[in-house]
Design a protein around this motif. Structure first.
Motif, PDB file in Angstrom:
ATOM      1  N   ILE B  24      10.283   0.641   2.171  1.00  9.25           N
ATOM      2  CA  ILE B  24       8.753   0.904   1.880  1.00  9.25           C
ATOM      3  C   ILE B  24       8.298  -0.600   1.675  1.00  9.25           C
ATOM      4  N   TYR B  25       9.307  -1.710   0.962  1.00  8.06           N
ATOM      5  CA  TYR B  25       8.898  -2.743   0.993  1.00  8.06           C
ATOM      6  C   TYR B  25       8.520  -3.633   2.051  1.00  8.06           C
ATOM      7  N   LEU B  26       8.954  -3.137   3.286  1.00  8.40           N
ATOM      8  CA  LEU B  26       8.668  -3.754   4.508  1.00  8.40           C
ATOM      9  C   LEU B  26       7.461  -3.087   5.202  1.00  8.40           C
ATOM     10  N   GLN B  27       7.175  -2.046   4.738  1.00 13.17           N
ATOM     11  CA  GLN B  27       6.079  -1.360   5.141  1.00 13.17           C
ATOM     12  C   GLN B  27       4.770  -1.972   4.492  1.00 13.17           C
ATOM     13  N   ILE B  28       4.904  -2.306   3.206  1.00 12.31           N
ATOM     14  CA  ILE B  28       3.903  -3.064   2.357  1.00 12.31           C
ATOM     15  C   ILE B  28       3.656  -4.465   2.901  1.00 12.31           C
ATOM     16  N   ALA B  29       4.824  -5.282   3.139  1.00 10.03           N
ATOM     17  CA  ALA B  29       4.761  -6.255   3.739  1.00 10.03           C
ATOM     18  C   ALA B  29       3.891  -6.507   4.802  1.00 10.03           C
ATOM     19  N   GLY B  30       3.990  -5.527   5.689  1.00 10.97           N
ATOM     20  CA  GLY B  30       3.381  -5.149   7.049  1.00 10.97           C
ATOM     21  C   GLY B  30       1.986  -5.203   6.873  1.00 10.97           C
ATOM     22  N   TYR B  41      -7.878 -11.300   3.504  1.00 11.17           N
ATOM     23  CA  TYR B  41      -7.048 -12.036   2.507  1.00 11.17           C
ATOM     24  C   TYR B  41      -7.263 -13.527   3.033  1.00 11.17           C
ATOM     25  N   ALA B  42      -8.241 -14.343   2.733  1.00 14.90           N
ATOM     26  CA  ALA B  42      -8.526 -15.655   3.174  1.00 14.90           C
ATOM     27  C   ALA B  42      -7.504 -16.609   2.843  1.00 14.90           C
ATOM     28  N   PRO B  43      -7.348 -17.624   3.479  1.00 15.47           N
ATOM     29  CA  PRO B  43      -6.496 -18.933   3.090  1.00 15.47           C
ATOM     30  C   PRO B  43      -6.900 -19.251   1.887  1.00 15.47           C
ATOM     31  N   GLY B  44      -6.186 -19.439   0.824  1.00 13.92           N
ATOM     32  CA  GLY B  44      -6.387 -20.031  -0.607  1.00 13.92           C
ATOM     33  C   GLY B  44      -6.621 -18.981  -1.406  1.00 13.92           C
ATOM     34  N   GLN B  45      -7.095 -17.826  -0.825  1.00 11.40           N
ATOM     35  CA  GLN B  45      -7.177 -16.748  -1.854  1.00 11.40           C
ATOM     36  C   GLN B  45      -6.039 -16.133  -2.361  1.00 11.40           C
ATOM     37  N   VAL B  46      -6.328 -15.531  -3.659  1.00  9.30           N
ATOM     38  CA  VAL B  46      -5.192 -14.728  -4.412  1.00  9.30           C
ATOM     39  C   VAL B  46      -4.914 -13.652  -3.723  1.00  9.30           C
ATOM     40  N   LEU B  47      -3.678 -13.070  -3.916  1.00  4.99           N
ATOM     41  CA  LEU B  47      -3.171 -11.846  -3.437  1.00  4.99           C
ATOM     42  C   LEU B  47      -3.545 -11.073  -4.642  1.00  4.99           C
ATOM     43  N   PRO B  48      -3.415  -9.668  -4.493  1.00  3.32           N
ATOM     44  CA  PRO B  48      -3.517  -8.700  -5.502  1.00  3.32           C
ATOM     45  C   PRO B  48      -2.412  -8.860  -6.475  1.00  3.32           C
ATOM     46  N   SER B  49      -2.298  -8.702  -7.771  1.00  2.00           N
ATOM     47  CA  SER B  49      -1.170  -8.930  -8.506  1.00  2.00           C
ATOM     48  C   SER B  49      -0.137  -7.893  -8.130  1.00  2.00           C
ATOM     49  N   GLU B  50       1.032  -8.099  -8.708  1.00  2.00           N
ATOM     50  CA  GLU B  50       2.034  -7.073  -8.433  1.00  2.00           C
ATOM     51  C   GLU B  50       1.711  -5.673  -9.177  1.00  2.00           C
ATOM     52  N   GLN B  51       1.128  -5.909 -10.149  1.00  2.00           N
ATOM     53  CA  GLN B  51       0.845  -4.683 -10.790  1.00  2.00           C
ATOM     54  C   GLN B  51      -0.265  -3.705  -9.891  1.00  2.00           C
ATOM     55  N   GLN B  52      -1.320  -4.960  -9.519  1.00  2.00           N
ATOM     56  CA  GLN B  52      -2.508  -3.945  -8.552  1.00  2.00           C
ATOM     57  C   GLN B  52      -1.704  -3.404  -7.436  1.00  2.00           C
ATOM     58  N   PHE B  57      -0.179   1.000  -3.931  1.00  3.22           N
ATOM     59  CA  PHE B  57       0.978   1.745  -2.913  1.00  3.22           C
ATOM     60  C   PHE B  57       1.427   2.746  -3.861  1.00  3.22           C
ATOM     61  N   GLU B  58       1.584   2.651  -4.979  1.00  4.89           N
ATOM     62  CA  GLU B  58       2.272   3.751  -5.948  1.00  4.89           C
ATOM     63  C   GLU B  58       3.809   3.529  -5.622  1.00  4.89           C
ATOM     64  N   VAL B  59       4.194   2.421  -6.018  1.00  5.11           N
ATOM     65  CA  VAL B  59       5.758   2.152  -5.845  1.00  5.11           C
ATOM     66  C   VAL B  59       5.778   1.535  -7.159  1.00  5.11           C
ATOM     67  N   ALA B  60       7.319   1.108  -7.372  1.00  5.23           N
ATOM     68  CA  ALA B  60       7.520   0.467  -8.725  1.00  5.23           C
ATOM     69  C   ALA B  60       7.353  -1.102  -8.326  1.00  5.23           C
ATOM     70  N   ARG B  61       7.326  -1.766  -9.492  1.00  2.00           N
ATOM     71  CA  ARG B  61       6.879  -3.216  -9.282  1.00  2.00           C
ATOM     72  C   ARG B  61       7.624  -4.095  -8.706  1.00  2.00           C
ATOM     73  N   ALA B  62       9.229  -3.617  -8.810  1.00  2.00           N
ATOM     74  CA  ALA B  62      10.129  -4.396  -8.055  1.00  2.00           C
ATOM     75  C   ALA B  62       9.846  -4.182  -6.387  1.00  2.00           C
ATOM     76  N   THR B  63       9.531  -3.002  -6.153  1.00  2.00           N
ATOM     77  CA  THR B  63       9.022  -2.824  -4.731  1.00  2.00           C
ATOM     78  C   THR B  63       7.981  -3.666  -4.395  1.00  2.00           C
ATOM     79  N   ALA B  64       6.950  -3.768  -4.938  1.00  2.00           N
ATOM     80  CA  ALA B  64       5.692  -4.518  -4.552  1.00  2.00           C
ATOM     81  C   ALA B  64       6.190  -5.833  -4.772  1.00  2.00           C
ATOM     82  N   ARG B  65       6.907  -6.560  -5.520  1.00  2.00           N
ATOM     83  CA  ARG B  65       7.468  -7.820  -5.802  1.00  2.00           C
ATOM     84  C   ARG B  65       8.176  -8.078  -4.449  1.00  2.00           C
TER      85      ARG B  65
END
Lengths: 90, 90
Positions: B24-30, B41-52, B57-65
DNA sequence: GCGAATTTGTACGTATGTATC
DNA sequence: AGATACATACGTACAAATTCG
């Protein structure tokens, strides 16, 4: 599980200091790195399993795993799934 | 938390397939990688937080992380503690 | 300046899968 | 067949630093 002396059973590891602000996984990585560089873990030799590290340092498996990950990122060891982590040959 | 359309609230994410043997973590990374490369997501822009990410993706924070860690290892993002992960400027 | 909320970092525990021995 | 060992994924909790009202 016996301690370093091979006899003692209940004494906690002295290699991890939980009052040291240094993250535990880095402390463990440091210990393992020293063992590799000192030749205690020779090139090609397998490292203790995650479970063994978990018991020796009295930490969660995830923490032991994290320590090995550091060495892996440093190229000091190579991990083979279901086999173990081996000291990278020079 | 709303879905991709900005309106729907209860539909599960379709971007993660739990029957796909791909971790799953590879799917999300993809998914995140595509969003970066597409400029969503443009250069310099912040990504969604781990919580977001966890919620989207409805996963555990560790997986998003773990997914963000992949992008970090690829050099696509830079993570600043207590700040967030930013798309690496070109 | 202060306090609350946010966000990443660390650490713990548990469970399951899969490949190896 | 059974034990071992790493990989993944879930959950929880707390710390530390930053951000914001």
């Amino acid at each position: 599980m016996t301690g370093p002396c091979g006899t003692c059973h209940t004494l906690p590891s002295v290699t991890v200091d939980r009052f040291d602000p240094t993250p535990i996984y880095l402390q463990i990585a440091g210990v393992l790195r020293e063992r590799i560089q000192s030749g205690q873990y020779a090139p090609g030799q397998v490292l203790p399993s995650e479970q063994q590290l978990q018991q020796e340092f009295e930490v969660a498996r995830a923490t032991a795993r994290r320590a090995v990950e550091v060495l892996r990122d440093e190229g000091l060891v190579v991990t083979m799934p279901q086999r173990g982590s081996y000291v990278t040959p020079k």
